[in-house]
Write an enzyme that holds these catalytic residues in place. Structure first.
Site, PDB file in Angstrom:
ATOM      1  N   VAL A  81       5.290  -5.845   1.496  1.00  0.00           N
ATOM      2  CA  VAL A  81       4.208  -5.383   0.625  1.00  0.00           C
ATOM      3  C   VAL A  81       3.870  -3.955   1.057  1.00  0.00           C
ATOM      4  O   VAL A  81       3.486  -3.724   2.210  1.00  0.00           O
ATOM      5  CB  VAL A  81       2.967  -6.290   0.715  1.00  0.00           C
ATOM      6  CG1 VAL A  81       1.980  -5.927  -0.396  1.00  0.00           C
ATOM      7  CG2 VAL A  81       3.351  -7.755   0.605  1.00  0.00           C
ATOM      8  N   ILE A  82       4.058  -3.038   0.135  1.00  0.00           N
ATOM      9  CA  ILE A  82       3.882  -1.618   0.459  1.00  0.00           C
ATOM     10  C   ILE A  82       2.705  -1.069  -0.340  1.00  0.00           C
ATOM     11  O   ILE A  82       2.628  -1.249  -1.560  1.00  0.00           O
ATOM     12  CB  ILE A  82       5.189  -0.844   0.165  1.00  0.00           C
ATOM     13  CG1 ILE A  82       6.318  -1.431   1.043  1.00  0.00           C
ATOM     14  CG2 ILE A  82       5.006   0.648   0.433  1.00  0.00           C
ATOM     15  CD1 ILE A  82       7.687  -0.873   0.786  1.00  0.00           C
ATOM     16  N   HIS A  88      -4.059  -3.337  -5.576  1.00  0.00           N
ATOM     17  CA  HIS A  88      -3.097  -4.433  -5.736  1.00  0.00           C
ATOM     18  C   HIS A  88      -2.587  -4.902  -4.375  1.00  0.00           C
ATOM     19  O   HIS A  88      -2.455  -6.103  -4.128  1.00  0.00           O
ATOM     20  CB  HIS A  88      -1.928  -3.948  -6.607  1.00  0.00           C
ATOM     21  CG  HIS A  88      -1.088  -5.044  -7.166  1.00  0.00           C
ATOM     22  ND1 HIS A  88      -1.541  -5.919  -8.116  1.00  0.00           N
ATOM     23  CD2 HIS A  88       0.191  -5.409  -6.903  1.00  0.00           C
ATOM     24  CE1 HIS A  88      -0.583  -6.771  -8.424  1.00  0.00           C
ATOM     25  NE2 HIS A  88       0.476  -6.486  -7.691  1.00  0.00           N
TER      26      HIS A  88
HETATM   27  N1  INI Z   1       5.119  -7.963  -4.244  1.00  0.00           N
HETATM   28  C1  INI Z   1       5.654  -7.685  -3.036  1.00  0.00           C
HETATM   29  O1  INI Z   1       6.307  -8.559  -2.427  1.00  0.00           O
HETATM   30  N2  INI Z   1       5.491  -6.459  -2.480  1.00  0.00           N
HETATM   31  C2  INI Z   1       4.768  -5.469  -3.110  1.00  0.00           C
HETATM   32  O2  INI Z   1       4.665  -4.348  -2.536  1.00  0.00           O
HETATM   33  C3  INI Z   1       4.201  -5.738  -4.375  1.00  0.00           C
HETATM   34  N3  INI Z   1       3.463  -4.709  -5.070  1.00  0.00           N
HETATM   35  O3  INI Z   1       3.291  -3.613  -4.528  1.00  0.00           O
HETATM   36  O4  INI Z   1       3.003  -4.921  -6.170  1.00  0.00           O
HETATM   37  C4  INI Z   1       4.414  -7.026  -4.935  1.00  0.00           C
HETATM   38  N4  INI Z   1       3.888  -7.356  -6.141  1.00  0.00           N
HETATM   39  C5  INI Z   1       4.351  -8.495  -6.897  1.00  0.00           C
HETATM   40  C6  INI Z   1       3.614  -9.761  -6.554  1.00  0.00           C
HETATM   41  O5  INI Z   1       3.978 -10.245  -5.276  1.00  0.00           O
HETATM   42  C7  INI Z   1       3.933 -10.873  -7.555  1.00  0.00           C
HETATM   43  O6  INI Z   1       5.310 -11.160  -7.534  1.00  0.00           O
HETATM   44  C8  INI Z   1       3.548 -10.487  -8.990  1.00  0.00           C
HETATM   45  O7  INI Z   1       2.210 -10.024  -9.052  1.00  0.00           O
HETATM   46  C9  INI Z   1       3.688 -11.729  -9.924  1.00  0.00           C
HETATM   47  O8  INI Z   1       2.782 -12.732  -9.538  1.00  0.00           O
END
Ligand code: INI
Length: 156
Positions: A81-82, A88
């Site tokens: 997760v960045i 978010h």
């Molecule tokens: N998911 C990640 O694993 N890393 C991230 O950095 C990230 N960002 O930045 O948005 C991310 N978003 C997606 C999230 O995990 C879900 O898959 C999505 O919201 C659908 O539920």
């Protein structure tokens, strides 16, 4: 005094990995690092399962279902997760870590947190490097250490 130092298990272990597809180029390196550590410590290929989910937010549900099967001695959650310019990051990282901790306690099963939470891609790449600098490798070692500890704590 009864002391329980960190040890590797002395038995066959079944390990599940759950990996988030988001930022795949980083998460794949974590998966490779975890496989490397498991192989070096004698875990057979057929005793390792790997499931992919869309992103870190989905990891707790997949890990919950894997834990509920009762087939695995530990589950390792891997993701990246960045931080971006919006809140978010906080929602995804927060729900992911909270959810994973809950699963471990619900099933009394080692659930290992291998989700990178970084400010930028460079920081994530640093932690997904080779050898000792790979968080995936470290999580696999932690999983095996926790399996051994659970075995010893539960032994009569
Ligand atoms: N998911 C990640 O694993 N890393 C991230 O950095 C990230 N960002 O930045 O948005 C991310 N978003 C997606 C999230 O995990 C879900 O898959 C999505 O919201 C659908 O539920």
């Amino acid at each position: 005094m009864n002391e329980y130092p960190l040890e590797m298990p002395k038995r066959k272990c079944s390990i599940a990995l759950a990996a988030g597809e988001f930022n795949h180029f980083i998460v794949q390196q974590l998966v490779d690092g975890a496989y490397d550590a498991l192989n070096r410590n004698g875990v057979a290929q057929q005793d390792i399962s790997l499931v992919w989910v869309p992103g870190a937010f989905e990891l707790p549900l997949a890990v919950d279902v894997l834990a509920a099967t009762g087939k695995h001695d530990a589950v390792i959650a891997l993701g990246a997760v960045i931080r971006g310019g919006t809140p978010h990051f906080d929602y995804v990282a927060g729900e992911c870590s909270r959810g994973l901790a809950n699963v471990g306690l619900k099933y009394s099963l080692p659930v290992i947190f291998g989700v990178l939470t970084t400010d930028n891609v460079d920081q994530a790449l640093e932690r997904a490097g080779s050898g000792a600098g790979n968080k995936g490798f470290d999580t696999a070692v932690a999983a095996l250490q926790m399996i051994s500890l659970m075995d010893r704590l539960r032994a009569k």
